[in-house]
Design an enzyme around this catalytic site. Structure first.
Site, PDB file in Angstrom:
ATOM      1  CE  LYS A  74      25.044  25.176  -6.852  1.00 52.40           C
ATOM      2  NZ  LYS A  74      26.466  24.897  -6.651  1.00 52.40           N
ATOM      3  CG  ASP A  90      24.167  21.157  -7.875  1.00 49.53           C
ATOM      4  OD1 ASP A  90      24.232  20.631  -6.760  1.00 49.53           O
ATOM      5  OD2 ASP A  90      25.046  21.895  -8.345  1.00 49.53           O
TER       6      ASP A  90
HETATM    7  O1  C5P Z   1      24.220  14.764 -10.462  1.00 51.27           O
HETATM    8  P1  C5P Z   1      25.051  15.446 -11.476  1.00 51.27           P
HETATM    9  O2  C5P Z   1      24.657  15.114 -12.882  1.00 51.27           O
HETATM   10  O3  C5P Z   1      25.151  16.904 -11.279  1.00 51.27           O
HETATM   11  O4  C5P Z   1      26.517  14.904 -11.286  1.00 51.27           O
HETATM   12  C1  C5P Z   1      27.517  15.072 -12.257  1.00 51.27           C
HETATM   13  C2  C5P Z   1      28.691  14.168 -11.919  1.00 51.27           C
HETATM   14  O5  C5P Z   1      29.354  14.663 -10.731  1.00 51.27           O
HETATM   15  C3  C5P Z   1      28.314  12.741 -11.581  1.00 51.27           C
HETATM   16  O6  C5P Z   1      28.281  11.941 -12.734  1.00 51.27           O
HETATM   17  C4  C5P Z   1      29.430  12.320 -10.654  1.00 51.27           C
HETATM   18  O7  C5P Z   1      30.579  11.981 -11.405  1.00 51.27           O
HETATM   19  C5  C5P Z   1      29.772  13.591  -9.911  1.00 51.27           C
HETATM   20  N1  C5P Z   1      29.092  13.679  -8.604  1.00 51.27           N
HETATM   21  C6  C5P Z   1      29.569  12.938  -7.537  1.00 51.27           C
HETATM   22  N2  C5P Z   1      28.956  13.051  -6.312  1.00 51.27           N
HETATM   23  C7  C5P Z   1      27.919  13.889  -6.130  1.00 51.27           C
HETATM   24  C8  C5P Z   1      27.432  14.663  -7.204  1.00 51.27           C
HETATM   25  C9  C5P Z   1      28.036  14.542  -8.430  1.00 51.27           C
HETATM   26  O8  C5P Z   1      30.522  12.167  -7.675  1.00 51.27           O
HETATM   27  N3  C5P Z   1      27.380  13.992  -4.910  1.00 51.27           N
END
Ligand code: C5P
Length: 318
Positions: free
Chosen positions: A10, A136
């Site tokens: 994406k 994601d």
């Molecule tokens: O959800 P995901 O594992 O992809 O997120 C990785 C990191 O990115 C999270 O631990 C967080 O620190 C940050 N994040 C965030 N806000 C979001 C998505 C991700 O702060 N909306």
């Protein structure tokens, strides 16, 4: 029984970062768009127990931290299924690239696993499990053009828009998403951004609703859409907030964006927190010429096109 599926990537058409939430995540607004670049995922289910991740790419973790491992664990439990699951990942997309590679791999794993087991989870369960593994992931259960809100995991299909040629630049730089968010928070605290996070979120809402109301038919005559609706969207002035923290850290990425623009991109941007960038082009030929020009200058680039929701679902299993 083994099943091979395509795991499409994406890009983000705009990404607005809102205030941090009590759970540490940030409120987000983005438009996700699936594209034609992909990894290949092969799932095998045999007698026994356990999960095995295989990849020739040494950057892919093969332990329980792998997103594919995590989704198999949850899906097997939710499906009440037993067996030894092998997940083979043929990596073609960059790792930590802003193209959602690891997230797409996990969703492709879920879809292939269901097919291998001849069992299906209800869409609501799929979405819940996907969101548990990462913000994601759920977008890949929608595909095409999708609005992402909350921490990015709450996704809503937008009108299925015609595909548009694009060029994806994949620099050999891994950007840490948590670090990019932390850098953004620091910028906000130091009042170095253009507006407060809640205003950014509102701005995205205005941009999107203007575009949607324009996209919804009646205006076709009054405001003729000379080009693609996707181009109309990005031309509303949509931005990716991560550029403000990632470009100062990796100035070459800003240069690549300029190269895309110089090569005729109608719009160019960082995707997610990077390091991938994309450019949208009027024609396939223009995209191909731009990719060739970039490659000649030593910049890794590929011409592809955005994928409609219909194409996305058709080609996963083709
Ligand atoms: O959800 P995901 O594992 O992809 O997120 C990785 C990191 O990115 C999270 O631990 C967080 O620190 C940050 N994040 C965030 N806000 C979001 C998505 C991700 O702060 N909306």
């Amino acid at each position: 029984m083994s099943v091979t599926v395509r795991s499409f990537a994406k890009i983000n058409l705009g990404l607005y970062i809102g205030p941090p939430r009590p759970d540490g995540f940030h409120e987000l607004r983005t438009v996700y768009q699936t594209i034609g670049l992909y990894d290949l995922i092969t799932i095998g289910v045999r007698r026994g127990a356990g999960i095995e991740i295989l990849s020739a790419d040494s950057r892919v973790p093969t332990d329980a931290t792998n997103t594919c491992y995590r989704i198999v664990e949850r899906a097997m439990a939710a499906l009440g299924a037993k067996g030894r699951v092998t997940v083979e990942i043929e990596k073609r997309l960059p790792v930590q690239g802003g193209l959602g590679g690891a997230s797409a791999n996990a969703v492709a794993t879920l879809l292939a696993l269901e097919r291998a087991l001849k069992k299906r989870l209800p869409q609501a369960d799929r979405l819940r499990i996907a969101a548990e593994v990462g913000s994601d992931l759920p977008l890949f259960l929608v595909g095409g053009t999708a609005l992402g809100v909350e921490r990015g995991e709450a996704v809503f299909p937008l009108p299925d828009l015609p595909a548009i040629p694009c060029v994806i630049v994949t620099p050999e730089i891994g950007v840490s998403t948590p670090r990019a968010f932390a850098d953004w928070d620091r910028k906000v605290a130091e009042k170095l951004t253009v507006s407060a996070p809640s205003d950014r979120i509102n701005r995205f809402g205005h941009v999107l609703s203007a575009w949607l109301s324009d996209a919804s038919g009646a205006s076709a005559r009054s405001r003729s859409r000379a080009e693609s609706p996707l181009l109309d969207l990005v031309r509303t002035g949509i931005e990716n907030d991560f550029e403000r923290v990632v470009f100062p850290q990796y100035p070459e990425l800003r240069d690549f964006k300029s190269v895309l623009e110089g090569a005729g991109a109608l719009y160019a941007s960082l995707s997610g927190s990077g390091s991938a960038l994309y450019g949208l082009f009027r024609t396939r030929d223009a995209a191909k010429r731009a990719a060739a020009k970039l490659k000649k200058a030593g910049v890794p680039a590929q011409a592809t096109s955005t994928m409609t929701r219909r194409q996305y679902w058709k080609r996963i299993f083709d």
